[in-house]
Design a protein around this motif. Structure first.
Motif, PDB file in Angstrom:
ATOM      1  N   THR A  54     -85.794  40.299  18.849  1.00 29.71           N
ATOM      2  CA  THR A  54     -85.281  41.648  19.056  1.00 29.71           C
ATOM      3  C   THR A  54     -86.071  42.321  20.171  1.00 29.71           C
ATOM      4  O   THR A  54     -86.938  41.704  20.794  1.00 29.71           O
ATOM      5  CB  THR A  54     -85.368  42.467  17.752  1.00 29.71           C
TER       6      THR A  54
ATOM      7  N   TRP B 205     -90.102  46.162  12.236  1.00 25.73           N
ATOM      8  CA  TRP B 205     -90.875  45.016  11.733  1.00 25.73           C
ATOM      9  C   TRP B 205     -92.122  45.577  11.060  1.00 25.73           C
ATOM     10  O   TRP B 205     -93.012  46.115  11.721  1.00 25.73           O
ATOM     11  CB  TRP B 205     -91.260  44.064  12.861  1.00 25.73           C
TER      12      TRP B 205
ATOM     13  N   GLU C  25     -93.652  41.625   5.662  1.00 20.07           N
ATOM     14  CA  GLU C  25     -93.197  40.353   6.243  1.00 20.07           C
ATOM     15  C   GLU C  25     -94.269  39.275   6.099  1.00 20.07           C
ATOM     16  O   GLU C  25     -94.493  38.467   6.999  1.00 20.07           O
ATOM     17  CB  GLU C  25     -92.848  40.543   7.722  1.00 20.07           C
TER      18      GLU C  25
ATOM     19  N   TYR D 212     -86.610  35.501  14.278  1.00 25.30           N
ATOM     20  CA  TYR D 212     -86.154  36.877  14.477  1.00 25.30           C
ATOM     21  C   TYR D 212     -86.495  37.270  15.903  1.00 25.30           C
ATOM     22  O   TYR D 212     -87.662  37.224  16.309  1.00 25.30           O
ATOM     23  CB  TYR D 212     -86.843  37.815  13.489  1.00 25.30           C
TER      24      TYR D 212
ATOM     25  N   ARG E 246     -83.711  35.182   9.476  1.00 28.34           N
ATOM     26  CA  ARG E 246     -82.916  35.831  10.517  1.00 28.34           C
ATOM     27  C   ARG E 246     -81.973  36.835   9.855  1.00 28.34           C
ATOM     28  O   ARG E 246     -80.982  36.466   9.224  1.00 28.34           O
ATOM     29  CB  ARG E 246     -82.116  34.786  11.293  1.00 28.34           C
ATOM     30  N   LYS E 247     -82.296  38.103   9.991  1.00 30.19           N
ATOM     31  CA  LYS E 247     -81.486  39.157   9.388  1.00 30.19           C
ATOM     32  C   LYS E 247     -81.732  40.459  10.146  1.00 30.19           C
ATOM     33  O   LYS E 247     -82.682  40.572  10.931  1.00 30.19           O
ATOM     34  CB  LYS E 247     -81.852  39.342   7.913  1.00 30.19           C
ATOM     35  N   HIS E 248     -80.874  41.446   9.904  1.00 27.23           N
ATOM     36  CA  HIS E 248     -81.034  42.742  10.557  1.00 27.23           C
ATOM     37  C   HIS E 248     -82.181  43.508   9.902  1.00 27.23           C
ATOM     38  O   HIS E 248     -82.356  43.480   8.685  1.00 27.23           O
ATOM     39  CB  HIS E 248     -79.741  43.545  10.457  1.00 27.23           C
ATOM     40  N   ARG E 249     -82.942  44.206  10.740  1.00 26.63           N
ATOM     41  CA  ARG E 249     -84.066  44.992  10.254  1.00 26.63           C
ATOM     42  C   ARG E 249     -84.093  46.352  10.942  1.00 26.63           C
ATOM     43  O   ARG E 249     -83.659  46.476  12.084  1.00 26.63           O
ATOM     44  CB  ARG E 249     -85.393  44.264  10.519  1.00 26.63           C
TER      45      ARG E 249
ATOM     46  N   SER F 149     -80.519  34.196  21.312  1.00 30.42           N
ATOM     47  CA  SER F 149     -79.656  34.215  20.128  1.00 30.42           C
ATOM     48  C   SER F 149     -78.525  33.201  20.262  1.00 30.42           C
ATOM     49  O   SER F 149     -78.138  32.551  19.279  1.00 30.42           O
ATOM     50  CB  SER F 149     -79.083  35.618  19.909  1.00 30.42           C
TER      51      SER F 149
ATOM     52  N   THR G 161     -89.317  32.857  10.005  1.00 30.05           N
ATOM     53  CA  THR G 161     -88.948  33.994   9.166  1.00 30.05           C
ATOM     54  C   THR G 161     -87.436  34.025   9.010  1.00 30.05           C
ATOM     55  O   THR G 161     -86.713  33.267   9.667  1.00 30.05           O
ATOM     56  CB  THR G 161     -89.443  35.316   9.780  1.00 30.05           C
TER      57      THR G 161
END
Length: 231
Positions: free
Chosen positions: A66, A102, A107, A64, A96-99, A54, A94
């Motif tokens: 995680t 998955w 997606e 993304y 880049r955001k909070h999820r 990151s 894709t």
């Protein structure tokens, strides 16, 4: 019933029959359902990989990364079947955001480009067997790695012709990731990222520590010259 009333009832029935069928789409905002990692060592290793990548890609918004997050991939788009939670994974191309998790069908059908499992004695058989098979045959993930933080066992695989082929180690014992354009190698009993030139990818904390040391060195040099840094 009067003729007028009968006509109205008939019209209502015809209107009801003409209503379009309501399509119910499966949810895509499912919560992750992964158990805690086996030990603090596993948790810290996972977070280390996330933090380093990151920081390195801090100006990018097309990936993304995680860990320990559920991947839902049921062909029937059901939460209750076909799900896995890799210890660390990266999806390229894709947003880049909070999820919460998955969800493959939410997606654009994307699966991880890179997966790393942090294995232990109790998970090694599954990580090296069943999960490897799923990542190869179902996810079609281009690169799969595993790392054992106790034994320091590190292995990597590249998907070639639909089959995982073992990656060869460098002279330093590192493994090259084509997807990340980085090496994965062990330093101080931790799995770390390195550039092509062999430079360690730091954590934000390590970057701050180096900056602090430089500031203190500069301040000391200024004081030797009779200059007060904070004046």
């Amino acid at each position: 019933m009067s003729l007028v009333t009968q006509d109205l009832v008939t019209q209502d029935l015809e209107s009801t029959e003409e209503l379009p069928e309501v399509i119910v789409f499966p949810p895509t905002d499912l919560w992750s359902d992964e158990p805690p990692l086996e030990s603090d060592l596993h948790r810290l290793q996972m977070q280390l990989l996330i933090d380093c990548l990151s920081w390195l890609w801090r100006d990018r918004n097309d990936f993304y990364a995680t860990g320990n997050l559920t991947i839902y991939y049921s062909p029937e788009q059901r939460k209750s079947q076909d799900f896995r939670g890799p210890d660390f994974f990266v999806v390229l191309g894709t947003e880049r955001k909070h999820r919460k998790s998955w969800v493959v069908w939410g997606e654009n059908g994307q699966y991880p480009n890179v997966i790393v499992e942090i294995i232990s004695q109790s998970t090694a058989k599954v990580d090296k067997g069943l999960k490897k098979q799923i990542y190869q045959d179902v996810f079609r993930t281009p690169e799969y790695f595993w790392f054992h933080p106790d034994t320091l066992d590190l292995a990597g695989f590249l998907l070639v012709g639909g089959q995982y082929q073992p990656l060869e180690t460098s002279d330093r014992g590192w493994l090259w990731s084509q997807q990340l354009e980085l090496y994965l190698g062990v330093q101080n009993r931790q799995l770390r990222f390195f550039t092509r030139e062999g430079q360690l990818i730091p954590t934000p904390a390590e970057v701050a520590e180096v900056a602090q040391q430089r500031a203190e060195t500069l301040a000391a040099q200024l004081r030797e010259l009779g200059i007060e840094p904070n004046a």
